[in-house]
Design an enzyme around this catalytic site. Structure first.
Site, PDB file in Angstrom:
ATOM      1  N   HIS A  73       0.834  -1.198   0.000  1.00  8.82           N
ATOM      2  CA  HIS A  73       0.000   0.000   0.000  1.00  8.82           C
ATOM      3  C   HIS A  73       0.872   1.252   0.000  1.00  8.82           C
ATOM      4  CE1 HIS A  73      -4.107  -1.670   1.497  1.00  8.82           C
ATOM      5  NE2 HIS A  73      -3.472  -2.551   0.763  1.00  8.82           N
ATOM      6  N   TYR A 201      -9.075   4.871   8.270  1.00  6.19           N
ATOM      7  CA  TYR A 201      -9.177   5.147   9.708  1.00  6.19           C
ATOM      8  C   TYR A 201     -10.230   6.231   9.879  1.00  6.19           C
ATOM      9  CZ  TYR A 201      -4.739   2.678  10.582  1.00  6.19           C
ATOM     10  OH  TYR A 201      -3.746   1.732  10.683  1.00  6.19           O
ATOM     11  N   PRO A 293      -3.547  -0.484  19.237  1.00  7.54           N
ATOM     12  CA  PRO A 293      -3.349  -0.943  17.858  1.00  7.54           C
ATOM     13  C   PRO A 293      -3.560   0.111  16.770  1.00  7.54           C
ATOM     14  CG  PRO A 293      -5.410  -1.798  18.742  1.00  7.54           C
ATOM     15  CD  PRO A 293      -4.730  -1.107  19.866  1.00  7.54           C
ATOM     16  N   LYS A 297       1.351  -1.168  15.169  1.00  6.87           N
ATOM     17  CA  LYS A 297       2.770  -1.310  15.503  1.00  6.87           C
ATOM     18  C   LYS A 297       3.181  -2.563  16.259  1.00  6.87           C
ATOM     19  CE  LYS A 297       4.166   2.393  13.572  1.00  6.87           C
ATOM     20  NZ  LYS A 297       4.676   2.142  12.229  1.00  6.87           N
ATOM     21  N   TYR A 385       4.194   5.983  10.521  1.00  8.17           N
ATOM     22  CA  TYR A 385       3.363   4.857  10.092  1.00  8.17           C
ATOM     23  C   TYR A 385       4.176   3.837   9.282  1.00  8.17           C
ATOM     24  CZ  TYR A 385      -0.916   2.395   8.942  1.00  8.17           C
ATOM     25  OH  TYR A 385      -1.890   1.428   8.841  1.00  8.17           O
TER      26      TYR A 385
END
Ligand code: RFL
Ligand code: PHB
Length: 394
Positions: A73, A201, A293, A297, A385
């Site tokens: 991604h 998200y 979460p 990570k 990220y």
């Protein structure tokens, strides 16, 4: 009495990868895992590999299936205030992430350990560790219905948050820092083709939601819920309705529905144990730290720890040089606290805070607006990220 150089407790990502990395350096391990092979290979957990984690699996020779079946991604989406905002990870950092289930990583590592004649004892439940102060620790476990022992030079405690390793350290030798959150995640695995190329998200007044995937046929979804919520109290219809409500923003994008294969509650906590070593015991992964979460990570930290630990142990076995082991905890903890900070920040920014007053709510909105409006704020999110740099001393 059975004997090995490094006794590894736990066949999760940390224990399996450590055993694999040590084998490549000629160091003998035995992995003791309380669950069956089938159980650990089908346990649905994390789904996102940082750029470094994917590279580490490749470099260790266990990335071939990931490269065939994983989904690379280049972005993630944030959904809030009725719109989707794309965070272009690859443009902002030059790095990508890999969406590949943790259970697939576990399967690949188990297959490789067994192909290399590595020893994994499944359904071997460790009840205690003795002699951590000596140079011959002893592990007591039950296997095949019998009490058994394993002696070793070092114990790698890769047995997760509830494991026995950390609990075997004498009181006062390890300091723990913890935070709980007034919410949890209800995780849903559904046989439904993903309709978005990216993870979404979502910050919604009803609570956070996350749209993720496991394959071109399977969607992984999460809803913020109360920590004591019973997943079976949610009908499939109610779940889909709530997922539509929180994830869709009226721009025409809709989620696919399909049979729900699994529902579970994922608790949320922050936890760090310091130091990650007590004499002949080294802690790695969830045994030493838990992050909420939202930053994706946990598995990545587990893989990062053992990339530092394996060369440190190899140095000790090669030349009795303890410098790597002495530095292990500090090297990892420096990065772990940054990852903890990022995970807490993402969590606070994206969840409905049950006790937030108007001031807190507006700060949260401003935080989201800042990330969407500024390339440097988005880059900060993106850098964390895709994964902060990992220094592996050799
Ligand atoms: P694991 O995977 O928990 O493995 C520990 C193993 O130790 C065994 N064990 C014992 N064996 C023998 N004797 C005993 N006495 C034992 N006690 C325990 C257990 O059976 C188990 O097999 O720990 P490890 O290797 O440190 O790996 C950590 C990760 O599993 C964890 O951090 C992640 O799953 C967290 N996480 C995520 N991490 C990510 O990087 N990206 C994500 O997207 C992500 N999403 C998640 C997550 C965790 C979740 N849950 C369920 C907490 C999503 C969820 C819902
Ligand atoms: C998942 O796919 O399980 C997943 C993805 C991203 C997260 C957490 C979990 O932040």
């Amino acid at each position: 009495m059975k004997r090995t150089q490094v006794a590894v407790i736990g066949a999760g990502p940390a224990g399996l990868m450590l055993s694999h990395l040590l084998a490549a350096r000629g160091i003998d391990t035995v992995i003791l895992e309380r669950r069956s092979r089938d159980y650990v290979e089908s346990r649905i957990r994390a789904g996102v590999l940082e750029h470094h984690s994917a590279a580490a699996l490749r470099a260790a020779g266990v990335g071939a299936r990931m490269d065939r079946q994983g989904m690379e991604h280049t972005s993630i989406d944030l959904a809030f205030s009725g719109a989707h905002h794309r965070i272009e990870l690859a443009r902002l950092t030059g790095k990508k992430i890999m969406v590949y289930g943790q259970h697939e990583v576990v399967k690949d590592l188990i297959a490789q350990r067994l192909a290399d004649a590595g020893e994994i004892l499944f359904e071997a439940d460790v009840s205690g560790i003795e002699g951590l102060d000596s140079d011959r620790p002893i592990i007591r476990y039950t296997h095949d219905g019998r009490n058994q022992t394993l002696t070793c030079d070092f114990v790698a405690g890769c047995d997760g948050y509830h494991g026995v390793s950390r609990a075997s350290v004498p009181a006062g030798q390890i300091v723990t820092h913890a935070r709980s959150y007034p919410y949890a995640w209800l995780g849903v695995l559904a046989e439904a083709a993903p309709t978005s190329d990216e993870l979404v998200y979502a910050r919604h007044d009803n609570g956070f939601a996350l749209y993720s995937m496991r394959s071109p046929e399977v969607t992984r979804l999460y809803l913020q819920c109360r920590p004591d919520e019973d997943p079976d109290a949610w009908s499939d219809r109610a779940l889909w309705d709530e997922l539509h409500r929180r994830l869709e923003t009226g721009d025409g994008w809709t989620i696919n529905e399909g049979p729900i294969l699994q529902k579970n509650i994922a608790p949320m906590r922050s936890f760090v144990a310091e130091p990650m070593r007590y004499r002949r015991l080294l802690l790695a992964g969830d045994a030493a730290h838990i992050v909420p979460p939202t930053g994706a990570k946990g598995m990545n930290l587990a893989l990062a720890d053992v990339q530092v630990l394996a060369p440190a142990l190899a140095r000790w076995f090669d030349s009795a040089d303890e410098t790597g082991l002495d530095a292990y905890s500090d090297t990892c903890l420096k990065r772990i606290w940054k990852v903890q900070r990022f995970s807490v920040w993402m969590t606070r920014m994206l969840h409905a805070q049950p006790d937030a007053d108007g001031f807190e709510q507006r700060l949260q909105q401003a935080e989201l607006d800042s990330v969407a409006a500024s390339d440097s704020a988005a880059r900060h999110l993106a850098e964390n990220y895709v994964g902060l740099p990992l220094e592996v001393p050799e």
